[in-house]
Design a protein around this motif. Structure first.
Motif, PDB file in Angstrom:
ATOM      1  N   PRO A   1      45.686  37.127   7.033  1.00 26.21           N
ATOM      2  CA  PRO A   1      46.322  38.319   7.764  1.00 26.21           C
ATOM      3  C   PRO A   1      46.233  39.436   6.813  1.00 26.21           C
ATOM      4  O   PRO A   1      47.241  40.181   6.577  1.00 26.21           O
ATOM      5  CB  PRO A   1      47.695  37.977   8.153  1.00 26.21           C
ATOM      6  CG  PRO A   1      47.987  36.754   7.163  1.00 26.21           C
ATOM      7  CD  PRO A   1      46.638  36.105   6.719  1.00 26.21           C
ATOM      8  N   ILE A   2      44.924  39.990   6.286  1.00 27.99           N
ATOM      9  CA  ILE A   2      44.828  40.865   5.302  1.00 27.99           C
ATOM     10  C   ILE A   2      45.055  42.238   6.117  1.00 27.99           C
ATOM     11  O   ILE A   2      44.534  42.663   7.007  1.00 27.99           O
ATOM     12  CB  ILE A   2      43.461  41.041   4.564  1.00 27.99           C
ATOM     13  CG1 ILE A   2      43.250  39.442   3.782  1.00 27.99           C
ATOM     14  CG2 ILE A   2      43.242  42.035   3.727  1.00 27.99           C
ATOM     15  CD1 ILE A   2      41.969  39.619   3.084  1.00 27.99           C
TER      16      ILE A   2
ATOM     17  N   GLY B   1      47.095  43.152   0.378  1.00 26.78           N
ATOM     18  CA  GLY B   1      48.205  43.409   1.212  1.00 26.78           C
ATOM     19  C   GLY B   1      48.197  42.577   2.429  1.00 26.78           C
ATOM     20  O   GLY B   1      46.957  42.449   3.086  1.00 26.78           O
ATOM     21  N   PHE B   2      49.248  41.852   2.689  1.00 26.41           N
ATOM     22  CA  PHE B   2      49.019  40.832   4.056  1.00 26.41           C
ATOM     23  C   PHE B   2      50.303  41.343   5.198  1.00 26.41           C
ATOM     24  O   PHE B   2      51.151  41.855   4.627  1.00 26.41           O
ATOM     25  CB  PHE B   2      49.565  39.660   3.722  1.00 26.41           C
ATOM     26  CG  PHE B   2      48.574  38.811   2.581  1.00 26.41           C
ATOM     27  CD1 PHE B   2      47.528  38.267   3.120  1.00 26.41           C
ATOM     28  CD2 PHE B   2      48.820  38.755   1.526  1.00 26.41           C
ATOM     29  CE1 PHE B   2      46.448  37.549   2.222  1.00 26.41           C
ATOM     30  CE2 PHE B   2      47.654  38.274   0.529  1.00 26.41           C
ATOM     31  CZ  PHE B   2      46.688  37.717   0.821  1.00 26.41           C
ATOM     32  N   ARG B   3      49.961  41.158   6.422  1.00 27.24           N
ATOM     33  CA  ARG B   3      50.646  41.438   7.367  1.00 27.24           C
ATOM     34  C   ARG B   3      51.937  39.881   7.535  1.00 27.24           C
ATOM     35  O   ARG B   3      51.428  38.958   7.473  1.00 27.24           O
ATOM     36  CB  ARG B   3      49.979  41.229   8.768  1.00 27.24           C
ATOM     37  CG  ARG B   3      49.185  42.468   8.873  1.00 27.24           C
ATOM     38  CD  ARG B   3      48.747  42.506  10.315  1.00 27.24           C
ATOM     39  NE  ARG B   3      47.764  43.610  10.331  1.00 27.24           N
ATOM     40  CZ  ARG B   3      46.529  43.668  10.303  1.00 27.24           C
ATOM     41  NH1 ARG B   3      46.034  42.643   9.527  1.00 27.24           N
ATOM     42  NH2 ARG B   3      45.813  44.942  10.402  1.00 27.24           N
TER      43      ARG B   3
ATOM     44  N   ALA C   1      46.501  30.690  13.401  1.00 31.23           N
ATOM     45  CA  ALA C   1      45.372  31.455  14.090  1.00 31.23           C
ATOM     46  C   ALA C   1      45.994  32.454  15.054  1.00 31.23           C
ATOM     47  O   ALA C   1      45.670  32.270  16.181  1.00 31.23           O
ATOM     48  CB  ALA C   1      44.351  30.598  14.897  1.00 31.23           C
ATOM     49  N   TRP C   2      46.567  33.562  14.497  1.00 27.44           N
ATOM     50  CA  TRP C   2      47.554  34.566  15.307  1.00 27.44           C
ATOM     51  C   TRP C   2      46.363  35.337  15.862  1.00 27.44           C
ATOM     52  O   TRP C   2      46.786  36.197  17.099  1.00 27.44           O
ATOM     53  CB  TRP C   2      48.415  35.319  14.525  1.00 27.44           C
ATOM     54  CG  TRP C   2      47.928  36.021  13.227  1.00 27.44           C
ATOM     55  CD1 TRP C   2      47.693  35.604  12.127  1.00 27.44           C
ATOM     56  CD2 TRP C   2      47.940  37.465  13.141  1.00 27.44           C
ATOM     57  NE1 TRP C   2      46.721  36.497  11.147  1.00 27.44           N
ATOM     58  CE2 TRP C   2      47.231  37.576  11.877  1.00 27.44           C
ATOM     59  CE3 TRP C   2      47.886  38.695  14.127  1.00 27.44           C
ATOM     60  CZ2 TRP C   2      46.832  39.116  11.631  1.00 27.44           C
ATOM     61  CZ3 TRP C   2      47.859  39.581  13.693  1.00 27.44           C
ATOM     62  CH2 TRP C   2      47.153  39.939  12.327  1.00 27.44           C
ATOM     63  N   VAL C   3      45.109  35.464  15.401  1.00 29.44           N
ATOM     64  CA  VAL C   3      43.962  36.057  16.053  1.00 29.44           C
ATOM     65  C   VAL C   3      43.013  35.146  16.732  1.00 29.44           C
ATOM     66  O   VAL C   3      42.904  34.458  15.541  1.00 29.44           O
ATOM     67  CB  VAL C   3      43.509  37.240  14.992  1.00 29.44           C
ATOM     68  CG1 VAL C   3      42.224  37.868  15.700  1.00 29.44           C
ATOM     69  CG2 VAL C   3      44.457  38.605  14.715  1.00 29.44           C
ATOM     70  N   LYS C   4      42.281  35.215  17.701  1.00 30.05           N
ATOM     71  CA  LYS C   4      41.687  33.988  18.263  1.00 30.05           C
ATOM     72  C   LYS C   4      40.382  34.210  17.621  1.00 30.05           C
ATOM     73  O   LYS C   4      39.426  35.223  17.778  1.00 30.05           O
ATOM     74  CB  LYS C   4      41.485  34.029  19.695  1.00 30.05           C
ATOM     75  CG  LYS C   4      43.156  33.732  20.210  1.00 30.05           C
ATOM     76  CD  LYS C   4      43.637  32.435  19.741  1.00 30.05           C
ATOM     77  CE  LYS C   4      44.808  31.862  20.598  1.00 30.05           C
ATOM     78  NZ  LYS C   4      45.243  30.667  19.894  1.00 30.05           N
ATOM     79  N   ARG C   5      39.902  33.585  16.518  1.00 31.38           N
ATOM     80  CA  ARG C   5      38.569  33.398  16.051  1.00 31.38           C
ATOM     81  C   ARG C   5      38.088  32.384  15.746  1.00 31.38           C
ATOM     82  O   ARG C   5      38.795  31.283  15.847  1.00 31.38           O
ATOM     83  CB  ARG C   5      38.450  34.327  14.720  1.00 31.38           C
ATOM     84  CG  ARG C   5      39.055  35.810  14.667  1.00 31.38           C
ATOM     85  CD  ARG C   5      38.717  36.625  13.234  1.00 31.38           C
ATOM     86  NE  ARG C   5      39.334  37.770  13.474  1.00 31.38           N
ATOM     87  CZ  ARG C   5      38.637  38.980  13.496  1.00 31.38           C
ATOM     88  NH1 ARG C   5      37.442  38.745  13.711  1.00 31.38           N
ATOM     89  NH2 ARG C   5      39.274  40.208  13.597  1.00 31.38           N
TER      90      ARG C   5
END
Length: 262
Positions: A219-220, A92-94, A209-213
């Motif tokens: 986006p699981i 599942g993805f966001r 890159a909606w989360v900075k990593r």
């Protein structure tokens, strides 16, 4: 990475033909409505020739649109049966994590034939209106040539809607599709996969890159373990460990509620 398949290379090659047939029906109806307008009828008949499929030269074989397919259902028996049996998984993805840029949009597939026809009629009318608006100046000397140039460009843009209309017999899939327009800079990234009948083209899509990593992550949001012959509890532990190794922490992992006998 998420794979997107070129529209003419989808598993069901009749999918976009379904939408194309509806469009041709709408154009045919418009011809009857405008039977007293020779200019309009001539152009619309030209459109029907443009969209006529030739087996050796598919109309949209070179289309720049690529498609990724998803379902809105987390744990649905027909999905497991059709795409993942036995011992399969559903990821599942966001949705917000799949939104990349204006050339990549997520749409919900429509299965309602009445909506299909209503939309096709609007597109048919718009096709004629935009053609006639551009038929000015030197183009008046050769309307057939203008019709060819116009429809070649117009068809490429409206064809992105074709994967969004499916026969209602498939409505149980509750499908969503990410439609991506191939950019010139992405041509070297197109890859190939030999299927039973065709050499398929696909593209690996990065997610924003909606989360900075340091490393890009998909986006699981959740993973489902499908029906099968494996010990579900042991597999659940393995899946969670694999996710953590890849940098996905605290992702819920559930076991299907569907019971089947394969």
């Amino acid at each position: 990475m998420i794979y997107a398949t070129q529209v003419s290379c989808l598993n069901d090659t009749t999918e976009t033909k379904y939408a194309q047939d509806i469009y041709k029906k709408a154009v045919t109806e418009l011809i009857r409505e405008r039977e007293g307008d020779t200019e309009a009828v001539t152009f619309l008949n030209q459109v029907l020739e443009f969209v006529k499929e030739e087996p050796d030269s598919p109309t949209h074989g070179v289309s720049k649109f690529f498609v990724s397919c998803f379902s809105g259902d987390e744990d649905e028996l027909t999905q497991w049966d059709r795409y993942s049996k036995p011992n399969g998984y559903a990821i599942g993805f966001r949705a917000r994590g799949l939104v990349r840029e204006p050339t990549s949009q997520i749409y919900r597939v429509i299965y309602d034939p009445e909506k299909h026809m209503t939309g096709a009629k609007k597109i048919a009318v718009a096709t004629l209106d935009f053609y006639q608006e551009g038929l000015i100046g030197e183009r008046l000397e050769n309307p057939e040539e203008w019709g060819r140039l116009f429809f070649t460009a117009w068809d490429e843009w409206v064809y992105k809607l074709a994967p969004l209309a499916k026969d209602r017999k498939w409505r149980s899939e509750n499908e969503y599709r990410l439609v991506h327009e191939l950019k010139a800079s992405e041509y070297p990234n197109v890859r190939f996969n030999q299927k039973s009948k065709i050499l398929s083209r696909y593209l690996s899509l990065d997610t924003p890159a909606w989360v900075k990593r340091r490393a890009k992550l998909l986006p699981i949001a959740k993973v489902w373990i499908g029906p099968g012959h494996h010990p579900a509890f042991t597999t659940k532990i393995s899946v969670k460990l694999l996710l953590e190794q890849m940098g996905y922490w605290d992702v819920p992992v559930e076991v299907t509620n569907c019971t089947v006998d394969w």
